[in-house]
Design a protein around this motif. Sequence first.
Motif, PDB file in Angstrom:
ATOM      1  N   GLY A   1      16.633 -21.101   0.348  1.00 47.16           N
ATOM      2  CA  GLY A   1      17.409 -22.046  -0.622  1.00 47.16           C
ATOM      3  C   GLY A   1      17.412 -21.494  -2.199  1.00 47.16           C
ATOM      4  O   GLY A   1      17.499 -22.472  -2.704  1.00 47.16           O
ATOM      5  N   LEU A   2      16.897 -20.597  -2.594  1.00 47.09           N
ATOM      6  CA  LEU A   2      16.852 -20.255  -3.734  1.00 47.09           C
ATOM      7  C   LEU A   2      17.986 -19.162  -4.771  1.00 47.09           C
ATOM      8  O   LEU A   2      18.268 -19.290  -5.821  1.00 47.09           O
ATOM      9  N   VAL A   3      18.468 -19.039  -3.868  1.00 46.83           N
ATOM     10  CA  VAL A   3      20.222 -18.276  -4.481  1.00 46.83           C
ATOM     11  C   VAL A   3      21.488 -18.787  -3.336  1.00 46.83           C
ATOM     12  O   VAL A   3      21.014 -18.613  -2.196  1.00 46.83           O
ATOM     13  N   SER A   4      22.345 -18.276  -3.912  1.00 47.71           N
ATOM     14  CA  SER A   4      23.453 -18.844  -3.096  1.00 47.71           C
ATOM     15  C   SER A   4      24.375 -17.597  -3.453  1.00 47.71           C
ATOM     16  O   SER A   4      24.754 -16.875  -4.591  1.00 47.71           O
ATOM     17  N   ARG A   5      24.800 -17.573  -2.366  1.00 50.18           N
ATOM     18  CA  ARG A   5      26.011 -16.701  -2.391  1.00 50.18           C
ATOM     19  C   ARG A   5      27.935 -17.145  -2.375  1.00 50.18           C
ATOM     20  O   ARG A   5      28.361 -17.896  -1.382  1.00 50.18           O
ATOM     21  N   ARG A   6      28.632 -16.957  -2.534  1.00 46.63           N
ATOM     22  CA  ARG A   6      30.009 -17.019  -2.368  1.00 46.63           C
ATOM     23  C   ARG A   6      31.039 -15.718  -2.475  1.00 46.63           C
ATOM     24  O   ARG A   6      30.104 -14.927  -2.900  1.00 46.63           O
ATOM     25  N   THR A   7      31.964 -15.949  -1.801  1.00 44.48           N
ATOM     26  CA  THR A   7      33.146 -14.588  -1.920  1.00 44.48           C
ATOM     27  C   THR A   7      33.923 -14.833  -3.460  1.00 44.48           C
ATOM     28  O   THR A   7      33.652 -15.485  -4.397  1.00 44.48           O
TER      29      THR A   7
ATOM     30  N   LEU B   1      26.816 -14.119  -6.509  1.00 41.14           N
ATOM     31  CA  LEU B   1      25.734 -14.696  -6.234  1.00 41.14           C
ATOM     32  C   LEU B   1      25.005 -15.793  -7.101  1.00 41.14           C
ATOM     33  O   LEU B   1      25.184 -15.326  -8.799  1.00 41.14           O
ATOM     34  N   GLU B   2      24.084 -16.552  -7.360  1.00 35.94           N
ATOM     35  CA  GLU B   2      23.732 -17.737  -7.732  1.00 35.94           C
ATOM     36  C   GLU B   2      22.639 -18.528  -7.555  1.00 35.94           C
ATOM     37  O   GLU B   2      22.177 -18.512  -6.466  1.00 35.94           O
ATOM     38  N   ILE B   3      21.788 -18.855  -9.068  1.00 32.99           N
ATOM     39  CA  ILE B   3      20.584 -18.820  -8.129  1.00 32.99           C
ATOM     40  C   ILE B   3      20.835 -21.081  -8.022  1.00 32.99           C
ATOM     41  O   ILE B   3      21.532 -21.713  -8.710  1.00 32.99           O
ATOM     42  N   THR B   4      20.668 -21.968  -7.202  1.00 30.47           N
ATOM     43  CA  THR B   4      20.426 -22.786  -6.650  1.00 30.47           C
ATOM     44  C   THR B   4      19.244 -23.947  -7.612  1.00 30.47           C
ATOM     45  O   THR B   4      18.437 -22.866  -8.509  1.00 30.47           O
ATOM     46  N   ALA B   5      19.717 -25.045  -7.704  1.00 35.31           N
ATOM     47  CA  ALA B   5      18.588 -26.236  -8.523  1.00 35.31           C
ATOM     48  C   ALA B   5      17.321 -25.713  -7.805  1.00 35.31           C
ATOM     49  O   ALA B   5      16.022 -26.316  -8.718  1.00 35.31           O
ATOM     50  N   GLU B   6      17.074 -25.194  -7.073  1.00 37.95           N
ATOM     51  CA  GLU B   6      15.624 -25.193  -5.816  1.00 37.95           C
ATOM     52  C   GLU B   6      14.917 -23.807  -6.792  1.00 37.95           C
ATOM     53  O   GLU B   6      13.757 -24.010  -7.114  1.00 37.95           O
ATOM     54  N   GLY B   7      15.795 -23.158  -6.858  1.00 35.83           N
ATOM     55  CA  GLY B   7      15.318 -21.699  -7.248  1.00 35.83           C
ATOM     56  C   GLY B   7      14.670 -21.916  -8.620  1.00 35.83           C
ATOM     57  O   GLY B   7      13.865 -21.515  -8.860  1.00 35.83           O
ATOM     58  N   ALA B   8      15.644 -22.908  -9.897  1.00 38.53           N
ATOM     59  CA  ALA B   8      15.397 -23.070 -10.508  1.00 38.53           C
ATOM     60  C   ALA B   8      14.060 -23.671 -10.994  1.00 38.53           C
ATOM     61  O   ALA B   8      13.408 -23.652 -12.235  1.00 38.53           O
ATOM     62  N   ASP B   9      13.562 -24.327 -10.357  1.00 35.39           N
ATOM     63  CA  ASP B   9      12.573 -25.748 -10.622  1.00 35.39           C
ATOM     64  C   ASP B   9      11.474 -24.567 -10.048  1.00 35.39           C
ATOM     65  O   ASP B   9      10.443 -24.956 -10.656  1.00 35.39           O
TER      66      ASP B   9
END
Length: 157
Positions: free
Chosen positions: A75-81, A91-99
């Motif tokens: 849950g530290l990175v999210s992926r979308r098309t 790819l994007e860092i999630t709030a959990e990843g940033a925390d």
Amino acid sequence: MNQKPGRLARRFQQIAVAVFHAEVGAVGSDLTPVQYSVLTALRSHCGLDQGTLAGLIAFDRSTIGGVVDRLAQRGLVSRRTHPSDRRARVLEITAEGADLLDRIEPAVERAQRIMLSGLSASEAREFMRLLEKAVDGCNELSRAPMQTAVRDETICS
């Protein structure tokens, strides 16, 4: 023993990884140095594709997917098309990843200081200057050359 740069570079890398794991582990995280690099790159550049990410952190394109998979599972990175290329993933860092990055950053900074603790402050600056110069001078010889800038325009949500 006849010291050679390759042997010393490899040994310093072993020490750097061990120190990183010890310091980051002491604050309750099992993040690896490569995973840390991925998260910091994604925090600095929103919406990277995997190939661009690999270039920014000088990591092999064929194995970056596994690193991203593990971070996504946590849950530290999210992926979308990608909006203009259905085959590509953004790819994007999630709030959990940033925390997590915020939480371990003091430990990472401690690790950096420990790695250079055998040097005076001026020696550490000179060592870093020379190391950067040597790495930059041979960057293109690597199987995974570091890209100094984002090749494609990043996609932010």
